[in-house]
Design an enzyme around this catalytic site. Structure first.
Site, PDB file in Angstrom:
ATOM      1  CG  ASN A  68      -1.935   1.108   1.197  1.00 18.78           C
ATOM      2  OD1 ASN A  68      -1.738   2.156   0.595  1.00 18.78           O
ATOM      3  ND2 ASN A  68      -3.046   0.868   1.856  1.00 18.78           N
ATOM      4  CG  HIS A 138      -7.977  -2.139  -3.046  1.00 18.10           C
ATOM      5  ND1 HIS A 138      -8.785  -1.314  -3.795  1.00 18.10           N
ATOM      6  CD2 HIS A 138      -7.720  -1.467  -1.902  1.00 18.10           C
ATOM      7  CE1 HIS A 138      -9.005  -0.196  -3.145  1.00 18.10           C
ATOM      8  NE2 HIS A 138      -8.376  -0.256  -1.982  1.00 18.10           N
ATOM      9  CG  HIS A 140      -7.106  -2.416   2.810  1.00 18.04           C
ATOM     10  ND1 HIS A 140      -6.202  -1.387   2.750  1.00 18.04           N
ATOM     11  CD2 HIS A 140      -8.176  -2.038   2.058  1.00 18.04           C
ATOM     12  CE1 HIS A 140      -6.696  -0.415   1.996  1.00 18.04           C
ATOM     13  NE2 HIS A 140      -7.897  -0.787   1.560  1.00 18.04           N
TER      14      HIS A 140
END
Length: 178
Positions: A68, A138, A140
């Site tokens: 990230n 996406h 995490h």
């Protein structure tokens, strides 16, 4: 020391606080760099680059793992399908399976490399739900440690991260195949 670095040469009253300047975060705060089209999507562009340049940690057939760019904690990973899809229900069975498997592997690797005490896992579906880039799904994978967050995010809108993204990517990519 230059005049700019000496607090007595600046307006205002000097205080005992140290400053942790993070000007790179202004891009995120201002919402700059959010994709206007699929061709600008960072989750579509990243896997087209080398692993180092794209911050890619691991690649599967239908999905990949990337650092990230604005991490909540060191080692914050994103698991992304290669295909540009917005919603979890739009994933194929193979994409769903591989996103889940890569998420599990990401947790195993993070445990080996940095020994977190726990994890936050999640997908934000839509801007209203907190998705920074809502156009490309996406997942995490956020490693957490007891006492890892302090007042900085709340008061200073700043996160103190003790590891550079490139260094974390190298360690995780190296440990991925073990």
């Amino acid at each position: 020391m230059s005049d700019v670095e000496q607090s007595d040469s600046l307006p205002g009253v000097p205080d005992a606080f140290q400053r942790l300047w993070t000007p790179h975060r202004m891009v995120y705060i201002r919402g700059e760099g959010k994709p206007a089209s699929t061709g600008e999507c960072p989750f579509c562009v990243s896997p087209q680059r080398s692993d180092e340049d794209g911050l890619v940690v691991a690649r599967g057939e239908h999905a990949y793992v990337v650092m990230n760019l604005f991490p909540y904690s060191p080692g914050h990973l994103l698991v992304c399908p290669y295909r540009h899809v917005r919603d979890y229900t739009d994933l194929t069975t193979d994409e769903t399976r591989e996103v889940a498997e890569l998420t599990q592997q990401a947790m195993r690797v993070l445990r080996r490399v940095s020994n977190p005490h726990g994890f936050n896992l999640g997908m934000n579906q839509g801007e209203v739900a907190g998705a920074g880039i809502a156009a490309h799904l996406h997942q995490h994978v956020v490693p957490r440690w007891a006492g890892d967050m302090n007042f900085m995010p709340v008061v200073g809108r700043t996160r103190a991260l003790p590891q550079l993204l490139g260094d974390a990517r190298s360690q995780l990519a190296e440990a991925w195949g073990l």
